[in-house]
Design an enzyme around this catalytic site. Sequence first.
Site, PDB file in Angstrom:
ATOM      1  N   HIS A   1       5.902   5.176   4.068  1.00 52.63           N
ATOM      2  CA  HIS A   1       5.797   3.724   4.184  1.00 52.63           C
ATOM      3  C   HIS A   1       4.768   3.236   3.170  1.00 52.63           C
ATOM      4  O   HIS A   1       3.709   3.846   3.005  1.00 52.63           O
ATOM      5  CB  HIS A   1       5.374   3.330   5.604  1.00 52.63           C
ATOM      6  CG  HIS A   1       5.039   1.892   5.696  1.00 52.63           C
ATOM      7  ND1 HIS A   1       5.990   0.927   5.550  1.00 52.63           N
ATOM      8  CD2 HIS A   1       3.856   1.252   5.853  1.00 52.63           C
ATOM      9  CE1 HIS A   1       5.413  -0.258   5.624  1.00 52.63           C
ATOM     10  NE2 HIS A   1       4.119  -0.086   5.812  1.00 52.63           N
TER      11      HIS A   1
ATOM     12  N   CYS B   1       5.424  -1.703  10.891  1.00 47.60           N
ATOM     13  CA  CYS B   1       5.687  -0.819   9.742  1.00 47.60           C
ATOM     14  C   CYS B   1       6.534   0.391  10.115  1.00 47.60           C
ATOM     15  O   CYS B   1       7.175   0.989   9.260  1.00 47.60           O
ATOM     16  CB  CYS B   1       4.385  -0.366   9.109  1.00 47.60           C
ATOM     17  SG  CYS B   1       3.546  -1.728   8.299  1.00 47.60           S
TER      18      CYS B   1
ATOM     19  N   ASN C   1       3.477  -4.372   0.515  1.00 43.06           N
ATOM     20  CA  ASN C   1       3.931  -3.806   1.781  1.00 43.06           C
ATOM     21  C   ASN C   1       4.962  -4.752   2.389  1.00 43.06           C
ATOM     22  O   ASN C   1       4.628  -5.881   2.760  1.00 43.06           O
ATOM     23  CB  ASN C   1       2.714  -3.654   2.714  1.00 43.06           C
ATOM     24  CG  ASN C   1       3.085  -3.108   4.084  1.00 43.06           C
ATOM     25  OD1 ASN C   1       4.262  -2.900   4.378  1.00 43.06           O
ATOM     26  ND2 ASN C   1       2.089  -2.892   4.916  1.00 43.06           N
TER      27      ASN C   1
HETATM   28  N1  ACO Z   1     -10.073  -9.260  -2.751  1.00 42.55           N
HETATM   29  C1  ACO Z   1     -11.406  -9.065  -2.982  1.00 42.55           C
HETATM   30  N2  ACO Z   1     -12.227  -8.554  -2.041  1.00 42.55           N
HETATM   31  C2  ACO Z   1     -11.694  -8.228  -0.845  1.00 42.55           C
HETATM   32  C3  ACO Z   1     -10.329  -8.420  -0.558  1.00 42.55           C
HETATM   33  C4  ACO Z   1      -9.516  -8.961  -1.559  1.00 42.55           C
HETATM   34  N3  ACO Z   1      -8.211  -9.167  -1.400  1.00 42.55           N
HETATM   35  N4  ACO Z   1     -10.116  -8.013   0.703  1.00 42.55           N
HETATM   36  C5  ACO Z   1     -11.281  -7.583   1.196  1.00 42.55           C
HETATM   37  N5  ACO Z   1     -12.232  -7.717   0.260  1.00 42.55           N
HETATM   38  C6  ACO Z   1     -13.642  -7.370   0.347  1.00 42.55           C
HETATM   39  C7  ACO Z   1     -14.151  -7.405   1.774  1.00 42.55           C
HETATM   40  O1  ACO Z   1     -14.531  -8.710   2.146  1.00 42.55           O
HETATM   41  C8  ACO Z   1     -15.349  -6.468   1.677  1.00 42.55           C
HETATM   42  O2  ACO Z   1     -16.412  -7.156   1.119  1.00 42.55           O
HETATM   43  P1  ACO Z   1     -17.933  -6.877   1.598  1.00 42.55           P
HETATM   44  O3  ACO Z   1     -18.167  -5.420   1.295  1.00 42.55           O
HETATM   45  O4  ACO Z   1     -18.716  -7.812   0.769  1.00 42.55           O
HETATM   46  O5  ACO Z   1     -17.938  -7.171   3.070  1.00 42.55           O
HETATM   47  C9  ACO Z   1     -14.889  -5.407   0.678  1.00 42.55           C
HETATM   48  O6  ACO Z   1     -13.823  -6.024  -0.065  1.00 42.55           O
HETATM   49  C10 ACO Z   1     -14.389  -4.141   1.315  1.00 42.55           C
HETATM   50  O7  ACO Z   1     -13.487  -4.513   2.377  1.00 42.55           O
HETATM   51  P2  ACO Z   1     -12.657  -3.443   3.173  1.00 42.55           P
HETATM   52  O8  ACO Z   1     -11.803  -4.134   4.166  1.00 42.55           O
HETATM   53  O9  ACO Z   1     -13.599  -2.353   3.643  1.00 42.55           O
HETATM   54  O10 ACO Z   1     -11.766  -2.885   1.980  1.00 42.55           O
HETATM   55  P3  ACO Z   1     -10.895  -1.583   1.924  1.00 42.55           P
HETATM   56  O11 ACO Z   1     -11.326  -0.751   0.807  1.00 42.55           O
HETATM   57  O12 ACO Z   1     -10.736  -0.941   3.279  1.00 42.55           O
HETATM   58  O13 ACO Z   1      -9.470  -2.164   1.510  1.00 42.55           O
HETATM   59  C11 ACO Z   1      -7.368  -2.624   2.564  1.00 42.55           C
HETATM   60  C12 ACO Z   1      -8.807  -3.088   2.346  1.00 42.55           C
HETATM   61  C13 ACO Z   1      -6.690  -2.585   1.221  1.00 42.55           C
HETATM   62  C14 ACO Z   1      -6.690  -3.629   3.442  1.00 42.55           C
HETATM   63  C15 ACO Z   1      -7.393  -1.224   3.199  1.00 42.55           C
HETATM   64  O14 ACO Z   1      -8.300  -1.200   4.272  1.00 42.55           O
HETATM   65  C16 ACO Z   1      -6.047  -0.780   3.701  1.00 42.55           C
HETATM   66  O15 ACO Z   1      -5.120  -0.586   2.942  1.00 42.55           O
HETATM   67  N6  ACO Z   1      -5.904  -0.554   5.007  1.00 42.55           N
HETATM   68  C17 ACO Z   1      -4.687  -0.017   5.578  1.00 42.55           C
HETATM   69  C18 ACO Z   1      -3.545  -0.980   5.542  1.00 42.55           C
HETATM   70  C19 ACO Z   1      -2.383  -0.395   6.320  1.00 42.55           C
HETATM   71  O16 ACO Z   1      -2.087   0.783   6.240  1.00 42.55           O
HETATM   72  N7  ACO Z   1      -1.723  -1.195   7.115  1.00 42.55           N
HETATM   73  C20 ACO Z   1      -0.688  -0.645   7.970  1.00 42.55           C
HETATM   74  C21 ACO Z   1       0.594  -1.178   7.720  1.00 42.55           C
HETATM   75  S1  ACO Z   1       0.704  -2.910   7.927  1.00 42.55           S
HETATM   76  C22 ACO Z   1       1.608  -3.194   9.398  1.00 42.55           C
HETATM   77  O17 ACO Z   1       1.816  -2.382  10.220  1.00 42.55           O
HETATM   78  C23 ACO Z   1       2.002  -4.603   9.619  1.00 42.55           C
END
Ligand code: ACO
Length: 348
Positions: free
Chosen positions: A275, A115, A305
């Site tokens: 980003h 990223c 993204n």
């Molecule tokens: N649909 C439905 N439920 C989902 C999904 C989905 N797509 N994905 C995860 N869940 C569920 C999980 O299984 C979990 O369920 P549980 O509580 O029963 O175990 C629940 O939702 C919460 O999961 P989290 O992973 O804690 O969800 P979070 O609120 O953190 O959101 C996300 C996930 C959107 C990925 C977030 O963590 C995020 O944006 N992280 C940062 C991403 C980022 O900045 N990446 C960097 C750039 S990418 C790169 O460098 C290549």
Amino acid sequence: MRSKIAGVGYYVPETVVKNADLELLMDTSDAWIQERTGIQERRYGKAHAETTTTMGARAAEIAIQRAGITKEEVDFIIFATLSPDYFFPGCGVLLQRELKITSLEAPALDIRNQCSGFIYGLSIADQFIKSGQYKNILLVGAEMHSMGLDFSSRGRNVTVIFGDGAGAVVVQPTESEGILNTVLHSDGTYAEELAFINPGCHGGYHLGKEAFGYTDQNYGGIFLTEKMWNEQMIFPTMNGPLVFKTAVVKFQEVILEALNKAGLQAEDIDLLIPHQANLRISQFIQQKLNLRNDQVWNNIQKYGNTTAATIPIALGEAWEAGKIKEGDLICMAAFGSGFTWGSVLLRW
Ligand code: ACO
């Protein structure tokens, strides 16, 4: 000698994939995706017709034309991607061939940095321009994520956030302010927290001494094993909450570091292009820096993204929308896999 962005272009593939389309493939919902990420839809390239390189080339053609140069004048190519067409050679030379600019035999450099790839690339371009070595650097960030995602429910936390696309800029020398500074950071402690690990040479199938006749069993292997395939260990994985928590801190730090170096304040920023990893991350930074809505550009709602392509796509859109005027202070910042992060501060 300073450097400036002389032209910007972007390309997003035609196919729009809505959250509802993903609901048909995995256990997810439009409501969950919008609430947690802000994403409504993303684009996917045409499999086997488009690649990271071809999309990058379309963006590059626009950037080159807007910079007022011919493609033959490009004297250095930098290509940032985490989804290259091949393991090797990199997309830089493939882009050169796609654009038919092999005549000059200009060097092509491939960088990773996920990223933060575009920010790292812009910093490299800035150094080469300042040193006087090159005059028309083509920097491309492009991704074809859709060819490497897990469309089962297991991969839902990663798959729903990524989209395909490409962006490009031409960097040239300037006598005006241009790029004021670039700040780069990384911390490999968390390398596996957001990674695409298999197939890879760290864990490939060991062919052993029978195949090579070596007495040392450590020689020889292939990247992909049956176990990796059977257990579908061949997709990117992410510790989302850890990435999120780290991102919101590091984004803010790296933006302030660039501003401090230039003797400027957050309120001086005309446009912040963060980003686009998650709309919630962008909103958090905006709030911490006390910026108005019109000082921040977000387009994750439409594209998800697009990793190395995200910032140049957003820059291109903002420029086309007339949101970037001569003399504006533009700040671009990114955080991602590695972890790597960085920022660029420039006067347009
Ligand atoms: N649909 C439905 N439920 C989902 C999904 C989905 N797509 N994905 C995860 N869940 C569920 C999980 O299984 C979990 O369920 P549980 O509580 O029963 O175990 C629940 O939702 C919460 O999961 P989290 O992973 O804690 O969800 P979070 O609120 O953190 O959101 C996300 C996930 C959107 C990925 C977030 O963590 C995020 O944006 N992280 C940062 C991403 C980022 O900045 N990446 C960097 C750039 S990418 C790169 O460098 C290549």
